[in-house]
Every structure is written in C-alpha cells, then in structure tokens.
Design a protein around this motif. Sequence first.
Motif, short mmCIF file in Angstrom:
data_model
loop_
_atom_site.label_atom_id
_atom_site.label_comp_id
_atom_site.label_asym_id
_atom_site.label_seq_id
_atom_site.Cartn_x
_atom_site.Cartn_y
_atom_site.Cartn_z
N ARG A 122 0.84 -1.21 0.00
CA ARG A 122 0.00 0.00 0.00
C ARG A 122 0.87 1.25 0.00
NH1 ARG A 122 -4.13 1.12 4.84
NH2 ARG A 122 -2.15 1.32 5.94
N ALA A 123 1.97 1.23 0.76
CA ALA A 123 2.87 2.39 0.82
C ALA A 123 3.52 2.64 -0.54
CB ALA A 123 3.94 2.17 1.89
N ARG A 139 -5.67 13.65 -8.87
CA ARG A 139 -6.50 14.43 -7.96
C ARG A 139 -5.96 14.35 -6.53
NH1 ARG A 139 -12.37 12.41 -8.84
NH2 ARG A 139 -12.69 13.30 -6.80
N GLY A 140 -6.17 15.39 -5.77
CA GLY A 140 -5.59 15.49 -4.44
C GLY A 140 -6.46 14.98 -3.32
N GLY A 144 -3.29 6.77 -0.40
CA GLY A 144 -2.84 5.41 -0.67
C GLY A 144 -3.88 4.35 -0.31
N ALA A 145 -4.63 4.60 0.76
CA ALA A 145 -5.67 3.65 1.15
C ALA A 145 -6.74 3.56 0.06
CB ALA A 145 -6.29 4.05 2.48
N ASP A 146 -7.04 4.70 -0.57
CA ASP A 146 -8.02 4.70 -1.66
C ASP A 146 -7.50 3.92 -2.86
OD1 ASP A 146 -9.83 6.34 -0.25
OD2 ASP A 146 -8.82 8.14 -0.93
N VAL A 147 -6.21 4.08 -3.19
CA VAL A 147 -5.62 3.33 -4.31
C VAL A 147 -5.69 1.84 -4.02
CG1 VAL A 147 -3.50 2.88 -5.60
CG2 VAL A 147 -4.16 5.23 -5.08
N PHE A 148 -5.36 1.45 -2.79
CA PHE A 148 -5.41 0.04 -2.39
C PHE A 148 -6.84 -0.50 -2.53
CE2 PHE A 148 -5.00 -3.43 0.77
CZ PHE A 148 -3.80 -3.99 0.35
N ILE A 178 -9.03 9.28 -11.72
CA ILE A 178 -7.94 9.59 -10.79
C ILE A 178 -7.05 10.69 -11.35
CG2 ILE A 178 -5.83 8.68 -9.72
CD1 ILE A 178 -7.26 5.95 -9.60
N LEU A 179 -6.82 10.64 -12.66
CA LEU A 179 -5.91 11.58 -13.30
C LEU A 179 -6.59 12.93 -13.49
CD1 LEU A 179 -4.43 9.15 -15.96
CD2 LEU A 179 -3.53 9.68 -13.69
#
Length: 196
Positions: A122-123, A139-140, A144-148, A178-179
């Motif tokens: 995740r990191a 997007r800000g 990382g938790a959201d990507v996971f 996301i982009l």
Amino acid sequence: MRADARKNRDHLLAVAGAAIGEQGVDVSLRDIARRADVGLATLLRHFPTREALLEALLRTSFDELTALARELEASGSHEDALVSWVRACVAWTTEYRGVTVLMAAAIEDTESALHASCVTLRAAGARLLTRAQAAGAARGDIDGADVFALVAMLAWLGDQSSLAPRADHLFDVVASAILTRPGSRPAEAERPERRR
C-alpha cells in the motif's frame, strides 16, 4: 533449512498456488495436502496457519510489485507510472480469487502474517500517487488507502464472470477519474495479459 526440507516446502507452495488459483483462497488445507501427496500434519509443520501459507506464497509477488513501484517512480511520466502499477496489481490479484478480501483484512490486523507485506505494498502505491499529485497529474482528494481499495474493487470486478468483459473498460474509466490532466489516458501499451 536443509535442502530436502526446502524442496518439500517449495513443492507445497507450488501445489498451494495451483489450488488457490483454481478454487480461491478458501481452498481446504486438507485438499492442498492431499494434492501435494503429504499428510495435513506435514503441511501444518511448514505452515501452521492458512495465513502463514498465503504469506509465504504471496511474499514474492508482493516484493515484485513493490520493486515495480520503485522502478516506475524512477522512470516514465507520473500518471503512467501510477496507472501502470495499479494495472499490474489488479492483474496479479485476479490470479488468486479472494485474495483482496484477505489483503484488506490484513491491513487492519497487525497480528496477521500478511500485515507487513500488505502495508508495504500500500505504501508503494501511495508513493506513486503522491508523486503524481505533486506534479498535478492526479486528484488530491485520494490517498494510498483509496488506491489500495480501488485495486481490490477492480480485481473483484475481474473475478465476476458476468462482469469480467467490462473490467478493462471500467479500469480505464477509474484511471481517468484519478488523473487530472486533460487528455490523460491510461496507456494501452502498459496493459498486461490477464491470466486466469
């Protein structure tokens, strides 16, 4: 570890990998032992819990995905690096049906044998996201938790036979969301073969 013990352990991991690939992470440990032509006690001597077996089986893949994140950090555009890594994670997680549920639980359970590997993974994704955010390419309001979680969601989608044909299209939709750069599109060339 003695050479014969290493050979037995490697054989058990190979058989477990095939069984989990076919039946998912809930496959019976007794079935894995039977397929490996050993007793359950032998399997449990090497891997006392299901999580210990999964951690040993998945560690190499976790390490490879973490290394891939480092490679992508050092090369390519920020958005391509992020999207390529997420795509590689999704492709890998679809090899082992149900693994995303275990990974999500392991993130929260510090006692889990999978915890450290999942946190490291995740990191790695969080670093790629932060790099893309710093460049204004992502997007800000995600972390990382959201990507996971998105990896888990997209992997689940690919596991559903009725939805699998839509998986690549929906990956592109999610990646585009996301982009932030106008016209940013996930690179087709970076799409790996789906393994089933």
